[in-house]
Motif scaffolding. Structure first.
Motif, short mmCIF file in Angstrom:
data_model
loop_
_atom_site.label_atom_id
_atom_site.label_comp_id
_atom_site.label_asym_id
_atom_site.label_seq_id
_atom_site.Cartn_x
_atom_site.Cartn_y
_atom_site.Cartn_z
N SER A 1 0.84 -1.20 0.00
CA SER A 1 0.00 0.00 0.00
C SER A 1 0.87 1.25 0.00
O SER A 1 2.07 1.18 0.27
CB SER A 1 -0.90 0.02 1.23
OG SER A 1 -0.12 0.19 2.41
N MET A 2 0.26 2.37 -0.28
CA MET A 2 0.99 3.64 -0.21
C MET A 2 1.39 3.95 1.22
O MET A 2 2.44 4.56 1.45
CB MET A 2 0.13 4.77 -0.79
CG MET A 2 -0.03 4.69 -2.29
SD MET A 2 1.55 4.68 -3.18
CE MET A 2 2.12 6.34 -2.88
N ASP A 3 0.59 3.52 2.19
CA ASP A 3 0.96 3.71 3.59
C ASP A 3 2.24 2.95 3.92
O ASP A 3 3.11 3.48 4.63
CB ASP A 3 -0.16 3.27 4.52
CG ASP A 3 -1.35 4.21 4.51
OD1 ASP A 3 -1.17 5.40 4.16
OD2 ASP A 3 -2.45 3.76 4.85
N PHE B 1 4.59 2.12 1.75
CA PHE B 1 5.68 2.82 1.07
C PHE B 1 6.08 4.06 1.86
O PHE B 1 7.27 4.32 2.07
CB PHE B 1 5.28 3.23 -0.35
CG PHE B 1 6.30 4.11 -1.00
CD1 PHE B 1 7.46 3.57 -1.52
CD2 PHE B 1 6.14 5.48 -1.04
CE1 PHE B 1 8.43 4.39 -2.08
CE2 PHE B 1 7.09 6.31 -1.59
CZ PHE B 1 8.24 5.76 -2.12
N HIS B 2 5.10 4.83 2.30
CA HIS B 2 5.38 6.04 3.08
C HIS B 2 6.16 5.70 4.35
O HIS B 2 7.11 6.40 4.70
CB HIS B 2 4.06 6.74 3.42
CG HIS B 2 4.25 8.01 4.16
ND1 HIS B 2 4.14 8.10 5.53
CD2 HIS B 2 4.56 9.26 3.73
CE1 HIS B 2 4.38 9.35 5.91
NE2 HIS B 2 4.63 10.07 4.84
N ASP B 3 5.78 4.63 5.01
CA ASP B 3 6.48 4.20 6.22
C ASP B 3 7.94 3.86 5.90
O ASP B 3 8.85 4.29 6.61
CB ASP B 3 5.79 2.98 6.83
CG ASP B 3 6.49 2.50 8.07
OD1 ASP B 3 6.55 3.27 9.06
OD2 ASP B 3 6.98 1.34 8.07
N PHE B 4 8.17 3.12 4.81
CA PHE B 4 9.54 2.80 4.40
C PHE B 4 10.33 4.07 4.09
O PHE B 4 11.46 4.25 4.53
CB PHE B 4 9.53 1.88 3.17
CG PHE B 4 10.89 1.66 2.57
CD1 PHE B 4 11.77 0.76 3.13
CD2 PHE B 4 11.28 2.38 1.45
CE1 PHE B 4 13.03 0.57 2.58
CE2 PHE B 4 12.55 2.19 0.90
CZ PHE B 4 13.42 1.28 1.47
N PHE B 5 9.71 4.96 3.33
CA PHE B 5 10.38 6.19 2.91
C PHE B 5 10.73 7.08 4.10
O PHE B 5 11.86 7.55 4.22
CB PHE B 5 9.49 6.94 1.92
CG PHE B 5 10.14 8.14 1.32
CD1 PHE B 5 11.00 8.02 0.25
CD2 PHE B 5 9.91 9.40 1.85
CE1 PHE B 5 11.62 9.13 -0.29
CE2 PHE B 5 10.52 10.52 1.30
CZ PHE B 5 11.38 10.38 0.23
#
Length: 58
Positions: A21-23, A25-29
Motif C-alpha cells: 500500500s501507499m501507507d 511505502f510512506h512508512d519505508f520512505f
C-alpha cells in the motif's frame, strides 16, 4: 526492497521497492530511507500498469 542499482544520470542509485500500500511505502520512505546519512535528494516513480514483463530481449 527487492533490487538496488548504481546508475548514471541525475541520480546515483535506483531502488525497486514493492509495497502492499501507499501507507507501507510512506512508512519505508519516512522511517528507513530518509534516515540514511548521505541521501541528499530522492525521487519516487510509481508503476501504474505493466505492459510487458519478460526475461527475453525481443
Amino acid at each position: 526492497m527487492i533490487e538496488f542499482y548504481n546508475i548514471s544520470g541525475d541520480f546515483d542509485f535506483m531502488l525497486k521497492i514493492i509495497s502492499s500500500s501507499m501507507d507501507d511505502f510512506h512508512d519505508f520512505f519516512v522511517n528507513r530511507l530518509s534516515e540514511i546519512d548521505g541521501i541528499g535528494q530522492t525521487k519516487s516513480i510509481f508503476v501504474m500498469n505493466t505492459i510487458k514483463e519478460s526475461q527475453q530481449i525481443l
